[in-house]
Design an enzyme around this catalytic site. Structure first.
Site: not given
Length: 460
Positions: A269-270, A292, A323, A339, A343
């Protein structure tokens, strides 16, 4: 009570002297509140000892204020925050910081400010006066206002005429901080009022979904055609959060030099490769893969062709569409990085992400989860975890109290938008253990750099 007041006062006095001495010996300058904000004016905070001294001073001053102010007044300052946010929105959407930047130190009358953006000058003055009571703007003379360092960060630095002529591109080519302000005070302000409704909701909807009567998630809502500006602004705001982190933070998150030649580091997910490019440049013995969505990695490759073509050509840096809710294709990673990913998701979805990584991990693979680690406001540590963190001295709250408020605000923001959260060490340990990981180390930073707290875990 008397002893506490004296202790807090001594912390302020001692650390003020220490900070002045440190900056003088190191050729650094502490900026005046009323001078114009620039990135260079914050250089003293890049020094760890200066940053710690400043944090202690702020924490002690705020705790002293809470101790000596009438409790009703202190409470009102908290629950009356919606009024201040409303005034900030008025100022930002009326381009007041940009107008006052052009006006200079002498400031400008509220009527003249208002005339440039078509608002009521008398009403605008009341908003600016309320903000100036907290040093965000300065009332030079009756109804005449000027910028301070605080209001300076609310401006894009662009000419007012340019913004008014093309408001859709207001945030283009900026740091992204004003995009954050606009997003929170315009679109998400209503959602914060539905926090109680959300935690009582039998359907498990977020406060955002209830406020907007929206079945889609926040991301799904932004992808609607009518929200194109919001989506564009959101991307810029993410850059703003990145800009608040120390530029070398990822390099200090792990002992990268100790990894063997050709070790594979996967930034899951960079995005467009901000972290991946930094690592590949600093540690050429690594092979860095940025993952990503296809559209995002294509944009990342285009950026990298200009900023780091050697990395792509050598194969030291590559981009891969993936994914992260599906099985992780790379099976020989030395390091997985997450990173500011977890959240954004509810625990059930975060578990899926973590389990997919665990399924592809070798016994030697390490996971680095980077985000804001929420400190307990008591002196209690998670057992079995190495913590690289210096607590604030007594009688301050161990997490630096009001000097370290942004992380807690982010936690409520994540809950409001996504039904997600920023993690305490206890939360992080529990979640990772469910996914087959064990936390071995947490590296927490002193405010204001507490958006970048690496947590290192290994397979169980």
């Amino acid at each position: 009570m008397a002893e506490s007041i004296l202790q807090l006062s001594k912390l302020i006095t001692d650390n003020s002297s220490h900070l002045v001495s440190l900056t003088a010996s190191r050729g650094l300058t502490i900026p005046h509140l009323n001078e114009q904000y620039t990135e260079e004016s914050e250089n003293f905070r890049k020094d760890a000892q200066c940053a710690e001294a400043a944090a202690i001073i702020v924490a002690a001053a705020l705790q002293l204020a809470a101790t000596l102010s009438p409790p009703q007044q202190s409470a009102y300052a908290i629950f009356g925050g919606a009024c201040k946010a409303s005034s900030v929105r008025v100022a930002v959407d009326s381009h007041v910081p940009e107008i006052l930047l052009e006006a200079g130190e002498q400031g400008l009358h509220a009527d003249k400010i208002a005339a440039k953006t078509g608002v009521d000058g008398k009403l605008l003055a009341r908003h600016l006066r309320s903000l100036s009571n907290h040093h965000m703007f300065r009332e030079v003379s009756p109804n005449v206002f000027a910028n301070t360092r605080l209001s300076g960060v609310l401006g894009t630095g662009k000419p007012v005429d340019q913004i008014v002529a093309n408001p859709e591109s207001k945030h283009d080519d900026t740091s992204g901080f004003v995009a954050i302000v606009e997003q929170l005070t315009r679109d998400l302000h209503n959602a914060f009022a539905y926090g109680l409704d959300s935690i009582k909701d039998p359907l498990g909807r977020s406060a955002f979904q209830i406020a907007f009567n929206e079945p889609l998630t926040f991301y799904g809502w932004m992808e609607k055609p009518e929200n194109a500006y919001r989506l564009h602004r959101f991307g810029i705001s993410m850059r703003g959060f990145g800009a608040m982190q120390p530029p070398d933070a990822i390099e200090k998150a792990h002992s990268w030099d100790a990894l063997p030649q050709d070790s594979v580091v996967v930034d899951v997910g960079g995005g467009v490769g901000t972290v991946g490019i930094a690592l590949a440049k600093a540690f050429p013995h690594l092979k860095v893969v940025v993952q990503d969505t296809l559209a995002v990695v294509e944009a990342g490759e285009n950026i990298c062709k200009n900023s780091f073509p050697k990395g792509l050509a050598s194969g030291r840096l590559s981009f891969q569409g993936h994914d992260f809710f599906t099985p992780q294709p790379i099976k020989n990673a030395s390091i997985f990085i997450l990173k500011n990913i977890l959240h954004n998701w509810h625990d059930t979805q975060a578990l899926t992400i973590l389990r997919q990584l665990r399924g592809s991990a070798t016994p030697e693979t390490k996971l680095i989860v980077v985000g804001t680690v929420i400190g307990y406001n008591c002196r209690e540590h998670a057992k079995g975890v190495e913590s690289v963190y210096k607590e604030a001295p007594e009688p301050l709250l161990p997490n630096y109290g009001g000097a370290n408020d942004m992380g807690y605000t982010m936690d409520i923001t994540m809950m409001t938008i996504f039904n997600a959260k920023e993690f305490t060490i206890g939360d992080m340990k529990a979640l990772l253990e469910q996914a087959g990981w064990r936390v071995v180390r947490v590296q927490r930073s002193v405010p204001p750099h507490n958006f970048f707290d690496p947590v290192i875990a290994v397979p169980v």
